[in-house]
Design an enzyme around this catalytic site. Sequence first.
Site, mmCIF file in Angstrom:
data_model
loop_
_atom_site.group_PDB
_atom_site.id
_atom_site.type_symbol
_atom_site.label_atom_id
_atom_site.label_comp_id
_atom_site.label_asym_id
_atom_site.label_seq_id
_atom_site.Cartn_x
_atom_site.Cartn_y
_atom_site.Cartn_z
ATOM 1 N N ARG A 1 0.828 -1.212 0.000
ATOM 2 C CA ARG A 1 0.000 0.000 0.000
ATOM 3 C C ARG A 1 0.860 1.259 0.000
ATOM 4 N NH1 ARG A 1 -2.090 1.603 4.598
ATOM 5 N NH2 ARG A 1 -2.404 -0.509 5.370
ATOM 6 N N TYR B 1 -16.944 19.365 -12.372
ATOM 7 C CA TYR B 1 -17.244 17.945 -12.542
ATOM 8 C C TYR B 1 -18.265 17.525 -11.477
ATOM 9 C CZ TYR B 1 -16.727 12.951 -12.717
ATOM 10 O OH TYR B 1 -16.991 11.621 -12.815
ATOM 11 N N ASP C 1 -7.889 21.044 -11.655
ATOM 12 C CA ASP C 1 -8.247 19.784 -12.317
ATOM 13 C C ASP C 1 -7.941 19.980 -13.801
ATOM 14 O OD1 ASP C 1 -9.558 17.711 -13.653
ATOM 15 O OD2 ASP C 1 -11.146 17.576 -12.158
ATOM 16 N N LYS D 1 -9.319 9.425 -18.376
ATOM 17 C CA LYS D 1 -9.710 10.122 -19.599
ATOM 18 C C LYS D 1 -8.547 10.148 -20.598
ATOM 19 C CE LYS D 1 -13.435 10.632 -17.132
ATOM 20 N NZ LYS D 1 -13.673 11.778 -16.273
HETATM 21 C C1 PLP Z 1 -13.997 12.022 -14.899
HETATM 22 C C2 PLP Z 1 -13.561 13.264 -14.195
HETATM 23 C C3 PLP Z 1 -13.215 13.243 -12.835
HETATM 24 C C4 PLP Z 1 -13.342 11.988 -11.984
HETATM 25 O O1 PLP Z 1 -12.440 11.011 -12.354
HETATM 26 P P1 PLP Z 1 -12.698 9.416 -12.153
HETATM 27 O O2 PLP Z 1 -11.483 8.831 -12.741
HETATM 28 O O3 PLP Z 1 -13.973 9.090 -12.873
HETATM 29 O O4 PLP Z 1 -12.827 9.194 -10.690
HETATM 30 C C5 PLP Z 1 -12.772 14.416 -12.269
HETATM 31 N N1 PLP Z 1 -12.683 15.559 -12.968
HETATM 32 C C6 PLP Z 1 -13.009 15.618 -14.276
HETATM 33 C C7 PLP Z 1 -12.884 16.904 -15.004
HETATM 34 C C8 PLP Z 1 -13.459 14.479 -14.942
HETATM 35 O O5 PLP Z 1 -13.791 14.555 -16.231
#
Ligand code: PLP
Length: 371
Positions: A47, A98, A169, A194
Amino acid sequence: MSPKETLRPETLAISSGRPAPGPDALLNPPIALNSTFHAGGEVGYGRYGNETWTALEEAIGALESGPTLVFSSGMAAISAVFSILPVGAVVTASNQGYSGVMTLLGNLHTSGKIEARFVDVSNTEEVLAALPGTALLWLESPTNPTLTVADLPRLIAAAKAQGSGVAVDNTFATPLIQQPLLMGADIVVHSVTKYLAGHSDVVMGSLSSRDPALLARLEDARKIGGAIAGPFEAWLALRGLRTFPLRFERAQANAMEIASRLSSHPKVAEVFYPGLPGDRQHERAASFMKGFGAVLSFTLHSDGVHADRVCESSSVITYATSLGGIESLWERRRRWAGESMTVPESLVRLSVGCENVEDLWEDIVQSLEKA
Ligand SMILES: *Cc1c(COP(=O)(O)O)cnc(C)c1O
């Protein structure tokens, strides 16, 4: 400066995160399946560290220009950031961020753990007015799903000048078009799910920071919170990352072309894409971003029912949520109960992939006709 730091992102994506060279040394990191390590070393337990994560962390870190930690999901990385805030800390964040972050911040606020202030991040004056007393400015730009753009250089500088922390983000923009750490942000987070992994087969997250003390606290949050990535997922994400710049360039070129064609389609009311010269966000985006990304949204002259039918009518574009994969996806955002009421009923978000642009366009035209 090591020679690596002078390399460009297309090269870094390919050359970073590899085992040290030598006769018969592995070119790719192994999928390291170990919970247990012999005593006396630096890792200690599964971990706390893993060779496959480290390789992926090096590669994302090279692209974002800051040491990186990977997590089991984007939301796990984001939760780790909020988890280190003191009780009652003020978090100023986008009111159109988000959906998972909106829900998380809302829950933390309701339970009294933090105080959330929601602002329109594209309105610089509104954000500046909310800064006094802010412990953490949480920025997401371009925003989801209306592709508004925050003036990152100005907002980051203003927040740092008054002593607030700043996290960005960077999932939609990616380090290919903006590097918030180099603008002074403390933390950059990604949903690696993504663009970075890019094949819609992994859920994973990361955060990066150039502040060693802050990164150590976040690493502790991962160790103790336990939201660690699986080695197989880390390996898949790294394999995907090798072609990220190629995929992103193609997707971005496709997005630009489709956005401009959609703008003159008779059934389309409005197109949201900061790359369009007439877009309300274009000038600001062009002032500091190296590109405009590959997500766009559009509204129809008709209602949500019609927009749903458009999404159901495609054969090349997949009707699904998410974004950033090689395959194009679209959906009507308001089909989700949690989507902001400020998003128009008929708004369709399209994550443009790497297919041939003419096939995509023909699919869009026939879907608009058929529905
Ligand atoms: C998809 C997304 C998230 C969350 O990510 P996960 O991998 O689904 O937990 C956070 N911020 C943005 C802008 C996203 O598109």
